[in-house]
Design a protein around this motif. Structure first.
Motif, mmCIF file in Angstrom:
data_model
loop_
_atom_site.group_PDB
_atom_site.id
_atom_site.type_symbol
_atom_site.label_atom_id
_atom_site.label_comp_id
_atom_site.label_asym_id
_atom_site.label_seq_id
_atom_site.Cartn_x
_atom_site.Cartn_y
_atom_site.Cartn_z
ATOM 1 N N SER A 154 0.875 -1.181 0.000
ATOM 2 C CA SER A 154 0.000 0.000 0.000
ATOM 3 C C SER A 154 0.904 1.220 0.000
ATOM 4 C CB SER A 154 -0.878 -0.015 1.256
ATOM 5 O OG SER A 154 -1.093 1.293 1.743
ATOM 6 N N ASN A 155 0.684 2.134 -0.941
ATOM 7 C CA ASN A 155 1.557 3.316 -1.009
ATOM 8 C C ASN A 155 1.440 4.139 0.271
ATOM 9 O OD1 ASN A 155 2.096 2.397 -3.507
ATOM 10 N ND2 ASN A 155 1.261 4.148 -4.634
ATOM 11 N N LYS A 156 0.191 4.278 0.758
ATOM 12 C CA LYS A 156 -0.045 5.114 1.928
ATOM 13 C C LYS A 156 0.691 4.555 3.151
ATOM 14 C CE LYS A 156 -3.904 6.960 4.475
ATOM 15 N NZ LYS A 156 -5.253 6.591 4.873
ATOM 16 N N GLU A 157 0.503 3.247 3.371
ATOM 17 C CA GLU A 157 1.139 2.619 4.539
ATOM 18 C C GLU A 157 2.668 2.653 4.400
ATOM 19 O OE1 GLU A 157 0.805 -1.580 6.886
ATOM 20 O OE2 GLU A 157 -0.557 -1.269 5.211
ATOM 21 N N TYR A 158 3.133 2.460 3.173
ATOM 22 C CA TYR A 158 4.585 2.476 2.918
ATOM 23 C C TYR A 158 5.172 3.842 3.292
ATOM 24 C CZ TYR A 158 8.984 2.485 0.323
ATOM 25 O OH TYR A 158 10.311 2.598 -0.016
ATOM 26 N N ILE A 159 4.486 4.908 2.846
ATOM 27 C CA ILE A 159 4.984 6.266 3.140
ATOM 28 C C ILE A 159 4.965 6.504 4.655
ATOM 29 C CG2 ILE A 159 4.460 8.736 2.864
ATOM 30 C CD1 ILE A 159 3.205 7.920 0.098
#
Ligand code: SF4
Length: 375
Positions: free
Chosen positions: A278-283
């Motif tokens: 998930s891009n959001k969780e990764y960031i």
């Protein structure tokens, strides 16, 4: 020796058969780039002092990033790791992104190998797949890249598409193999769960890929590869004399690699690691200094099975003596009858202690490997 894979999780359009991790919204692009750079710093110890021989930008579509972004990421790789002077730096890209300025930018960053997602040389098929480019753009991209000095170029093609006739596929291959490229990856269309394609098939709006058509297309592929004098070195990968993808070959030979970015996987010789998808969780996690990956230790049984699965897909096969020595498992003795049967069918051969598939066996590579698995 080690490799670094960098996952760029954005695409302009969602190809309807694709189950890779990507977003068609670019809102978080800058934050993802900043997080990739942070992760490169923080996971430096994964590789330690080992020399990095391959760097691979995959996705998603790396070419949605600017050449400036790619340069920033590569600078961080060079700042944190020991990179071999002749490292292979591969960049996956879509043809419609390869403007002259962009190609110059990539060259300046140090990218020395392009992997271009051509997929088809038929506009109708490209529209059917929801690709963002057309055939004219594909041909122009290859010519421009060659003109700008990219000598190592690979293209991807897909076969087994319901509307693709045998004759069209043969013509596509003849055109492709005459291009200024030295590597081809050709994949059979597959129906993956959680894809728009799967939904359309369930709704009976689209046809499933047909196994018999795909097998026939694979046979045509092998015929054309042989006619062109290219090498078939992995089930889905082909090259002009010796121009193997060093990065992917290292994967198949169980070399250590570090995967950076959302959904990227890593391997350290004994364990697999996978990053959040998930891009959001990764960031969020990267910026908070938290780990973005989970891992599992592989048992000896898992390693032997993976060696079979990946090794049998390549022309180098599986060295049975090495497996016996390292893992105390005798594949030949345990599967004597089965191996003899496949040798009689000309699916595989055993020479100097190496088990490898013959041309007819490549079609059944995964099945053969799974039959030989340690249970
Ligand atoms: S461009 Fe590649 S990663 Fe993106 S949706 Fe299409 S197949 Fe998937």
């Amino acid at each position: 020796m080690a490799g670094i894979y960098i996952h760029i999780p954005f695409c302009k359009k969602a190809c309807f058969y694709c189950d890779f991790h990507f977003s068609v919204s670019f809102q978080q692009k800058d934050e993802v780039v900043a997080s990739l750079i942070k992760e490169l710093k923080e996971r430096k110890n994964f590789i330690g002092q080992e020399e990095v021989k391959t760097i691979y930008f995959g996705g998603g579509t790396p070419s949605v990033l600017s050449a400036g972004n790619i340069s920033e990421i590569l600078k961080e790789v060079y700042a944190q790791y020991t990179v071999n002077d002749n490292a292979e730096i591969t960049f996956e890209c879509n043809p419609d992104d390869l403007s002259k300025e962009y190609l110059v930018g990539l060259k300046e960053c140090g990218v020395n190998r392009l992997s271009i997602g051509i997929q088809s040389l038929n506009d109708e098929s490209l529209t059917w797949m929801n690709r963002s480019h057309n055939v004219t753009q594909a041909l122009q991209a290859i010519d421009s890249a060659a003109a700008f000095g990219f000598r190592d170029m690979s293209i991807d093609l897909i076969y087994g598409i319901p509307m693709l006739t045998e004759d069209e596929w043969r013509q596509t291959l003849k055109r492709a193999l005459a291009m200024p490229i030295n590597h081809l990856s050709a994949y059979s269309l597959t129906l993956e769960e959680n894809t728009p394609y799967n939904k359309l098939v369930e709704q009976k709006k689209y046809k499933k890929p047909n196994d018999d058509d795909a097998s026939r297309h694979f046979e045509i592929l092998l015929e054309e590869i042989k006619l062109a004098g290219w090498e078939h070195y992995e089930v889905s990968n082909f090259c002009k004399a010796g121009n193997y993808s060093k990065h992917n070959t290292a994967y198949w030979q169980n070399v250590k690699y570090l995967g950076i970015g959302p959904s990227a996987h890593s391997f350290d010789g004994r364990g697999r690691h996978w990053n959040v998808r998930s891009n959001k969780e990764y960031i969020q996690k990267t910026q908070a200094g938290e780990s973005v990956s989970e891992s599992e230790e592989l048992s000896t049984k898992d390693i032997v099975n993976e060696t079979l699965l990946t090794g049998l897909r390549t022309k180098w096969g599986v060295n049975l003596a090495e497996v016996k020595e390292q893992y105390e498992y005798d594949i030949a003795a345990t599967n004597q009858t089965q191996i003899m049967e496949w040798q009689q069918k000309d699916w595989l051969e055993m020479k100097d202690g190496v088990l490898r598939l013959r041309a007819d066996g490549f079609l059944f590579a995964d099945y053969i490997a799974s039959e030989l698995f340690v249970l």
